[in-house]
Motif scaffolding. Structure first.
Motif, PDB file in Angstrom:
ATOM      1  N   SER A 216       0.848  -1.183   0.000  1.00  0.00           N
ATOM      2  CA  SER A 216       0.000   0.000   0.000  1.00  0.00           C
ATOM      3  C   SER A 216       0.884   1.234   0.000  1.00  0.00           C
ATOM      4  CB  SER A 216      -0.886   0.030   1.244  1.00  0.00           C
ATOM      5  OG  SER A 216      -1.736  -1.082   1.282  1.00  0.00           O
ATOM      6  N   ASN A 217       0.435   2.230  -0.706  1.00  0.00           N
ATOM      7  CA  ASN A 217       1.160   3.480  -0.815  1.00  0.00           C
ATOM      8  C   ASN A 217       0.144   4.600  -0.659  1.00  0.00           C
ATOM      9  OD1 ASN A 217       3.251   5.256  -1.384  1.00  0.00           O
ATOM     10  ND2 ASN A 217       3.992   4.039  -3.106  1.00  0.00           N
ATOM     11  N   GLU A 218       0.618   5.833  -0.496  1.00  0.00           N
ATOM     12  CA  GLU A 218      -0.328   6.933  -0.309  1.00  0.00           C
ATOM     13  C   GLU A 218      -1.138   7.206  -1.569  1.00  0.00           C
ATOM     14  OE1 GLU A 218      -0.295  11.639   0.844  1.00  0.00           O
ATOM     15  OE2 GLU A 218       1.205  10.327   1.734  1.00  0.00           O
ATOM     16  N   GLN A 219      -0.500   7.234  -2.711  1.00  0.00           N
ATOM     17  CA  GLN A 219      -1.184   7.570  -3.956  1.00  0.00           C
ATOM     18  C   GLN A 219      -1.498   6.363  -4.838  1.00  0.00           C
ATOM     19  OE1 GLN A 219      -2.261  10.627  -4.641  1.00  0.00           O
ATOM     20  NE2 GLN A 219      -1.441  11.324  -2.695  1.00  0.00           N
TER      21      GLN A 219
ATOM     22  N   HIS B 177      -3.595   5.627   2.932  1.00  0.00           N
ATOM     23  CA  HIS B 177      -3.107   4.530   2.099  1.00  0.00           C
ATOM     24  C   HIS B 177      -4.235   4.017   1.227  1.00  0.00           C
ATOM     25  CE1 HIS B 177       0.770   3.821   4.148  1.00  0.00           C
ATOM     26  NE2 HIS B 177       0.119   4.250   5.214  1.00  0.00           N
ATOM     27  N   LEU B 178      -3.865   3.476   0.068  1.00  0.00           N
ATOM     28  CA  LEU B 178      -4.831   2.724  -0.727  1.00  0.00           C
ATOM     29  C   LEU B 178      -4.805   1.292  -0.234  1.00  0.00           C
ATOM     30  CD1 LEU B 178      -4.312   3.994  -4.379  1.00  0.00           C
ATOM     31  CD2 LEU B 178      -6.130   4.558  -2.775  1.00  0.00           C
ATOM     32  N   GLY B 179      -5.964   0.751  -0.030  1.00  0.00           N
ATOM     33  CA  GLY B 179      -6.055  -0.630   0.434  1.00  0.00           C
ATOM     34  C   GLY B 179      -7.043  -1.400  -0.409  1.00  0.00           C
ATOM     35  N   HIS B 180      -7.390  -2.573   0.063  1.00  0.00           N
ATOM     36  CA  HIS B 180      -8.299  -3.451  -0.660  1.00  0.00           C
ATOM     37  C   HIS B 180      -9.274  -4.099   0.310  1.00  0.00           C
ATOM     38  CE1 HIS B 180      -6.186  -3.284  -4.492  1.00  0.00           C
ATOM     39  NE2 HIS B 180      -5.091  -3.220  -3.770  1.00  0.00           N
ATOM     40  N   TYR B 181     -10.320  -4.684  -0.275  1.00  0.00           N
ATOM     41  CA  TYR B 181     -11.266  -5.447   0.520  1.00  0.00           C
ATOM     42  C   TYR B 181     -10.734  -6.870   0.671  1.00  0.00           C
ATOM     43  CZ  TYR B 181     -14.490  -1.593   0.167  1.00  0.00           C
ATOM     44  OH  TYR B 181     -15.067  -0.362   0.268  1.00  0.00           O
TER      45      TYR B 181
END
Length: 193
Positions: free
Chosen positions: A91-94, A158-162
């Motif tokens: 995960s990263n900020e953008q 952060h970008l994340g996921h389900y």
């Protein structure tokens, strides 16, 4: 009753998070159908149910393939007879960084491990039984891709996921190779393998 509440929560949460986008014409899902199930396949959802469920692109799953563990792997792409996952994503900020891609044939022994964790309290993980499920890839007009989810925490955005669990979807991010289950009451480190 619990199943109905979970399904309604799932539908509402995806409407809330903007998941209901236009369906891709080349949409495919990986379907797990219990061999003893008498329910219609059309009633399957992406939420775990012992009768059956399906996997969608951009979701995070704990795969066990031919006995090898691929925990917290993102489902990158589904084709007619195979699919691609990444065990190493960050995960990263953008954006996010994906450093590998593993091709899996639908003919391999595919299981899904599921954690049962809520508000930091968990039970022993379970997994699908190879003898009880038929696993296939099918084209569908159902929703087949999750959007990324933005996760705000003390450490930043952060970008994340389900993340697929036994009790529904949770938000997950991986930072410095450490998976964090992100809930309202905090972040919890998960075991990778």
């Amino acid at each position: 009753m619990k199943t109905i509440i979970i399904i309604l929560t799932f539908i509402c949460s995806f409407s809330f998070y903007g998941q209901n986008k236009e369906i891709d014409k080349d949409c495919r899902i990986i379907q797990f159908v219990n061999k003893d199930s008498i329910n219609s396949i059309s009633k399957l959802t992406p939420i775990y149910n012992k009768r059956g469920f399906y996997l969608v692109t951009n979701g995070v799953y704990d795969f066990v393939i031919d006995g090898e563990k691929y925990f917290q792997s993102i489902l990158l792409k589904i084709e007619n007879d195979k699919f691609y996952i990444s065990k190493n994503w960050q995960s990263n900020e953008q954006s996010e960084i994906i450093t590998d891609s593993i091709a899996i044939s639908i003919n391999q022994e595919i299981q899904i491990r599921m954690v049962s964790i809520d508000k930091g309290v968990g039970n022993m993980p379970t997994k699908t039984n190879l003898k009880k499920y038929n696993v296939t890839i099918i084209p569908t007009d159902k929703y087949c891709r999750f959007e990324n989810v933005e996760i705000l925490s003390k450490s930043g955005k952060h970008l994340g996921h389900y993340y697929f669990t036994e009790i529904g979807f949770k938000k997950l991010k991986i930072v410095n190779e450490i998976p964090f289950l992100c809930e309202e009451n905090g972040e919890f480190i998960l075991r990778r393998n």
